[in-house]
Design a protein around this motif. Sequence first.
Motif, mmCIF file in Angstrom:
data_model
loop_
_atom_site.group_PDB
_atom_site.id
_atom_site.type_symbol
_atom_site.label_atom_id
_atom_site.label_comp_id
_atom_site.label_asym_id
_atom_site.label_seq_id
_atom_site.Cartn_x
_atom_site.Cartn_y
_atom_site.Cartn_z
ATOM 1 N N GLY A 1 0.802 -1.222 0.000
ATOM 2 C CA GLY A 1 0.000 0.000 0.000
ATOM 3 C C GLY A 1 0.828 1.261 0.000
ATOM 4 O O GLY A 1 0.372 2.292 0.480
ATOM 5 N N GLY A 2 2.052 1.229 -0.512
ATOM 6 C CA GLY A 2 2.904 2.412 -0.567
ATOM 7 C C GLY A 2 3.625 2.703 0.731
ATOM 8 O O GLY A 2 4.325 3.705 0.836
ATOM 9 N N ARG A 3 3.478 1.863 1.735
ATOM 10 C CA ARG A 3 4.122 2.093 3.025
ATOM 11 C C ARG A 3 5.453 1.346 3.076
ATOM 12 O O ARG A 3 5.639 0.330 2.431
ATOM 13 C CB ARG A 3 3.225 1.590 4.152
ATOM 14 C CG ARG A 3 1.926 2.367 4.224
ATOM 15 C CD ARG A 3 0.909 1.756 5.136
ATOM 16 N NE ARG A 3 1.464 1.385 6.427
ATOM 17 C CZ ARG A 3 0.819 0.651 7.318
ATOM 18 N NH1 ARG A 3 -0.386 0.218 7.060
ATOM 19 N NH2 ARG A 3 1.381 0.356 8.466
ATOM 20 N N ASP A 4 6.391 1.872 3.864
ATOM 21 C CA ASP A 4 7.687 1.228 4.068
ATOM 22 C C ASP A 4 7.555 0.317 5.291
ATOM 23 O O ASP A 4 7.828 0.712 6.418
ATOM 24 C CB ASP A 4 8.783 2.288 4.267
ATOM 25 C CG ASP A 4 10.165 1.661 4.358
ATOM 26 O OD1 ASP A 4 10.285 0.439 4.104
ATOM 27 O OD2 ASP A 4 11.120 2.388 4.676
ATOM 28 N N THR A 5 7.133 -0.892 5.067
ATOM 29 C CA THR A 5 6.831 -1.800 6.173
ATOM 30 C C THR A 5 8.083 -2.259 6.913
ATOM 31 O O THR A 5 8.023 -2.544 8.109
ATOM 32 C CB THR A 5 6.062 -3.024 5.661
ATOM 33 O OG1 THR A 5 6.822 -3.666 4.631
ATOM 34 C CG2 THR A 5 4.715 -2.624 5.099
ATOM 35 N N GLU A 6 9.213 -2.315 6.224
ATOM 36 C CA GLU A 6 10.438 -2.748 6.905
ATOM 37 C C GLU A 6 10.886 -1.710 7.940
ATOM 38 O O GLU A 6 11.290 -2.055 9.058
ATOM 39 C CB GLU A 6 11.540 -3.005 5.887
ATOM 40 C CG GLU A 6 11.231 -4.196 5.000
ATOM 41 C CD GLU A 6 12.300 -4.433 3.953
ATOM 42 O OE1 GLU A 6 13.360 -3.782 4.019
ATOM 43 O OE2 GLU A 6 12.070 -5.265 3.069
ATOM 44 N N THR A 7 10.816 -0.417 7.578
ATOM 45 C CA THR A 7 11.189 0.634 8.530
ATOM 46 C C THR A 7 10.191 0.677 9.684
ATOM 47 O O THR A 7 10.585 0.830 10.843
ATOM 48 C CB THR A 7 11.240 1.992 7.823
ATOM 49 O OG1 THR A 7 12.151 1.913 6.731
ATOM 50 C CG2 THR A 7 11.681 3.098 8.778
ATOM 51 N N GLU A 8 8.905 0.524 9.382
ATOM 52 C CA GLU A 8 7.898 0.512 10.442
ATOM 53 C C GLU A 8 8.136 -0.648 11.397
ATOM 54 O O GLU A 8 8.010 -0.493 12.608
ATOM 55 C CB GLU A 8 6.505 0.420 9.839
ATOM 56 C CG GLU A 8 6.065 1.690 9.131
ATOM 57 C CD GLU A 8 4.698 1.542 8.505
ATOM 58 O OE1 GLU A 8 4.042 0.497 8.722
ATOM 59 O OE2 GLU A 8 4.289 2.462 7.791
ATOM 60 N N PHE A 9 8.480 -1.815 10.885
ATOM 61 C CA PHE A 9 8.760 -2.973 11.730
ATOM 62 C C PHE A 9 9.961 -2.704 12.626
ATOM 63 O O PHE A 9 9.945 -3.000 13.821
ATOM 64 C CB PHE A 9 9.012 -4.203 10.851
ATOM 65 C CG PHE A 9 9.381 -5.431 11.629
ATOM 66 C CD1 PHE A 9 8.405 -6.201 12.239
ATOM 67 C CD2 PHE A 9 10.712 -5.816 11.752
ATOM 68 C CE1 PHE A 9 8.741 -7.340 12.952
ATOM 69 C CE2 PHE A 9 11.057 -6.943 12.475
ATOM 70 C CZ PHE A 9 10.074 -7.703 13.078
ATOM 71 N N LEU A 10 11.017 -2.104 12.043
ATOM 72 C CA LEU A 10 12.219 -1.805 12.811
ATOM 73 C C LEU A 10 11.908 -0.814 13.939
ATOM 74 O O LEU A 10 12.306 -1.024 15.078
ATOM 75 C CB LEU A 10 13.304 -1.227 11.897
ATOM 76 C CG LEU A 10 14.587 -0.794 12.572
ATOM 77 C CD1 LEU A 10 15.347 -2.018 13.068
ATOM 78 C CD2 LEU A 10 15.441 0.015 11.621
ATOM 79 N N LEU A 11 11.195 0.242 13.628
ATOM 80 C CA LEU A 11 10.871 1.246 14.645
ATOM 81 C C LEU A 11 9.937 0.675 15.719
ATOM 82 O O LEU A 11 10.062 0.991 16.902
ATOM 83 C CB LEU A 11 10.236 2.461 13.997
ATOM 84 C CG LEU A 11 11.178 3.282 13.090
ATOM 85 C CD1 LEU A 11 10.400 4.386 12.405
ATOM 86 C CD2 LEU A 11 12.341 3.843 13.892
ATOM 87 N N ARG A 12 9.005 -0.155 15.316
ATOM 88 C CA ARG A 12 8.053 -0.727 16.268
ATOM 89 C C ARG A 12 8.744 -1.692 17.231
ATOM 90 O O ARG A 12 8.400 -1.761 18.399
ATOM 91 C CB ARG A 12 6.952 -1.447 15.489
ATOM 92 C CG ARG A 12 5.800 -1.934 16.315
ATOM 93 C CD ARG A 12 4.626 -2.449 15.473
ATOM 94 N NE ARG A 12 5.016 -3.384 14.442
ATOM 95 C CZ ARG A 12 4.867 -3.173 13.122
ATOM 96 N NH1 ARG A 12 4.351 -2.039 12.674
ATOM 97 N NH2 ARG A 12 5.239 -4.067 12.256
ATOM 98 N N ASN A 13 9.735 -2.422 16.759
ATOM 99 C CA ASN A 13 10.374 -3.435 17.585
ATOM 100 C C ASN A 13 11.738 -3.032 18.154
ATOM 101 O O ASN A 13 12.343 -3.793 18.891
ATOM 102 C CB ASN A 13 10.527 -4.726 16.774
ATOM 103 C CG ASN A 13 9.192 -5.334 16.425
ATOM 104 O OD1 ASN A 13 8.355 -5.524 17.287
ATOM 105 N ND2 ASN A 13 8.984 -5.577 15.143
ATOM 106 N N ALA A 14 12.202 -1.831 17.822
ATOM 107 C CA ALA A 14 13.500 -1.381 18.325
ATOM 108 C C ALA A 14 13.368 -0.712 19.694
ATOM 109 O O ALA A 14 14.372 -0.440 20.343
ATOM 110 C CB ALA A 14 14.163 -0.426 17.338
ATOM 111 N N GLY A 15 12.175 -0.409 20.130
ATOM 112 C CA GLY A 15 11.978 0.183 21.447
ATOM 113 C C GLY A 15 11.988 1.705 21.438
ATOM 114 O O GLY A 15 12.137 2.317 22.480
ATOM 115 N N PHE A 16 11.843 2.322 20.276
ATOM 116 C CA PHE A 16 11.809 3.791 20.225
ATOM 117 C C PHE A 16 10.450 4.291 20.536
ATOM 118 O O PHE A 16 9.454 3.838 20.249
ATOM 119 C CB PHE A 16 12.236 4.323 18.841
ATOM 120 C CG PHE A 16 13.691 4.124 18.576
ATOM 121 C CD1 PHE A 16 14.633 4.762 19.348
ATOM 122 C CD2 PHE A 16 14.125 3.323 17.539
ATOM 123 C CE1 PHE A 16 15.989 4.602 19.085
ATOM 124 C CE2 PHE A 16 15.449 3.157 17.279
ATOM 125 C CZ PHE A 16 16.399 3.786 18.049
#
Length: 65
Positions: free
Chosen positions: A50-65
């Motif tokens: 859907g035009g979203r960068d899912t890999e970056t979202e996954f990283l940010l969601r699971n990196a603890g930021f």
Amino acid sequence: MGRRQGRRERREAEERADRPLPDFTRLPERVAPDQLVTTQEVEAAPDPRGGRDTETEFLLRNAGF
């Protein structure tokens, strides 16, 4: 197996035996590669993300930021 079923199977086997077998001794005519083209119009597949960068979202969601 009942009598009727046995008779039916014997009758079908006799009918199959009376039919001539197909002739597989010759191959069909060769088709030229330029004739092996489809004529169907196609559309581009939709973006599965859907035009979203899912890999970056996954990283940010699971990196603890």
